[in-house]
Design a protein around this motif. Structure first.
Motif, short mmCIF file in Angstrom:
data_model
loop_
_atom_site.label_atom_id
_atom_site.label_comp_id
_atom_site.label_asym_id
_atom_site.label_seq_id
_atom_site.Cartn_x
_atom_site.Cartn_y
_atom_site.Cartn_z
N LYS A 213 7.94 -31.06 8.77
CA LYS A 213 6.63 -31.54 8.32
C LYS A 213 6.13 -32.67 9.21
O LYS A 213 4.94 -32.72 9.54
CB LYS A 213 6.70 -31.98 6.86
N GLU B 243 1.52 -18.93 12.91
CA GLU B 243 0.37 -18.12 12.52
C GLU B 243 -0.94 -18.86 12.71
O GLU B 243 -1.97 -18.26 13.02
CB GLU B 243 0.51 -17.66 11.07
N ALA B 244 -0.93 -20.19 12.55
CA ALA B 244 -2.13 -21.00 12.73
C ALA B 244 -2.42 -21.26 14.21
O ALA B 244 -3.48 -21.78 14.55
CB ALA B 244 -1.99 -22.32 11.99
N GLY B 245 -1.49 -20.92 15.07
CA GLY B 245 -1.68 -21.12 16.50
C GLY B 245 -1.27 -22.50 16.99
O GLY B 245 -1.43 -22.81 18.17
N ALA B 246 -0.73 -23.32 16.12
CA ALA B 246 -0.30 -24.66 16.52
C ALA B 246 0.99 -24.64 17.32
O ALA B 246 1.27 -25.56 18.09
CB ALA B 246 -0.13 -25.55 15.29
N ARG C 5 6.77 -20.73 10.30
CA ARG C 5 5.99 -19.49 10.41
C ARG C 5 4.50 -19.78 10.27
O ARG C 5 3.68 -19.24 11.02
CB ARG C 5 6.45 -18.49 9.35
N ALA C 6 4.15 -20.65 9.33
CA ALA C 6 2.74 -20.99 9.11
C ALA C 6 2.15 -21.66 10.34
O ALA C 6 0.98 -21.41 10.69
CB ALA C 6 2.60 -21.89 7.89
N SER C 7 2.92 -22.49 11.02
CA SER C 7 2.41 -23.16 12.22
C SER C 7 2.20 -22.17 13.36
O SER C 7 1.26 -22.30 14.13
CB SER C 7 3.33 -24.30 12.64
N THR D 280 -1.23 -31.10 20.66
CA THR D 280 -2.01 -30.55 21.77
C THR D 280 -1.61 -31.15 23.12
O THR D 280 -1.65 -30.46 24.13
CB THR D 280 -3.53 -30.76 21.55
N LEU E 71 4.96 -30.98 12.46
CA LEU E 71 3.71 -30.23 12.33
C LEU E 71 2.52 -31.12 11.99
O LEU E 71 1.37 -30.75 12.26
CB LEU E 71 3.87 -29.13 11.28
N GLN F 69 9.29 -20.95 6.33
CA GLN F 69 7.88 -20.76 5.96
C GLN F 69 6.98 -21.76 6.66
O GLN F 69 5.90 -21.40 7.14
CB GLN F 69 7.71 -20.85 4.45
N ASP G 193 -0.20 -34.45 16.25
CA ASP G 193 -1.13 -33.76 17.15
C ASP G 193 -0.31 -33.26 18.34
O ASP G 193 0.08 -34.03 19.21
CB ASP G 193 -2.23 -34.71 17.60
#
Length: 98
Positions: A44, A14-17, A10-12, A52, A47, A7, A50
Motif C-alpha cells: 500500500k 490493471e490500472a497501468g501504474a 493486480r489492481a495496480s 511516475t 502504490l 489483489q 507517485d
C-alpha cells in the motif's frame, strides 16, 4: 503471496501504474517472507507513492520493506501487527504505524 497482497498488486497492474516487468522476482520473495499484514502495508505504501519518476521500482519497494522492518520489528517477529493511529491526515505515506 497472500491473496490481499496479490489483489493490491493486480489492481495496480490493471490500472497501468505498474507493468508486469517492473518488479524483480526477488522483491516478491521478500514480500512473501513478511507476515501478511506487513506485506500489505508495504504494498500500500508502494502504490500510494507517485511512481511516475521512479526509475528502479524494485529498489524503491525494497527500501519500503527495509523501512518497515526498522519501524516495526515486533510485528515482523510474529507480534501484533502495526495499526494506524490518527496521523497523516489522509496521506498514507505520512501515517504513523505503532
Amino acid at each position: 503471496l497472500p491473496e490481499a497482497v496479490q489483489q493490491a498488486m493486480r489492481a495496480s497492474v490493471e490500472a497501468g501504474a505498474l507493468g508486469p516487468a517492473d518488479l524483480d522476482p526477488s522483491v516478491i520473495g521478500a514480500l512473501a517472507a513478511l507476515p501478511e499484514a506487513a506485506a500489505l502495508i508495504c504494498v500500500k505504501r508502494f502504490l500510494a507513492a507517485d511512481l511516475t519518476d521512479v526509475g528502479n521500482k524494485t529498489g524503491f519497494l525494497v527500501g519500503i520493506i527495509a523501512r518497515l522492518r526498522r519501524e516495526t520489528p515486533a510485528a515482523l517477529a510474529g507480534g501484533p501487527a502495526p495499526v494506524a493511529i490518527a496521523a497523516g491526515h489522509g496521506d498514507f505515506n505520512k501515517t504513523l504505524w505503532v
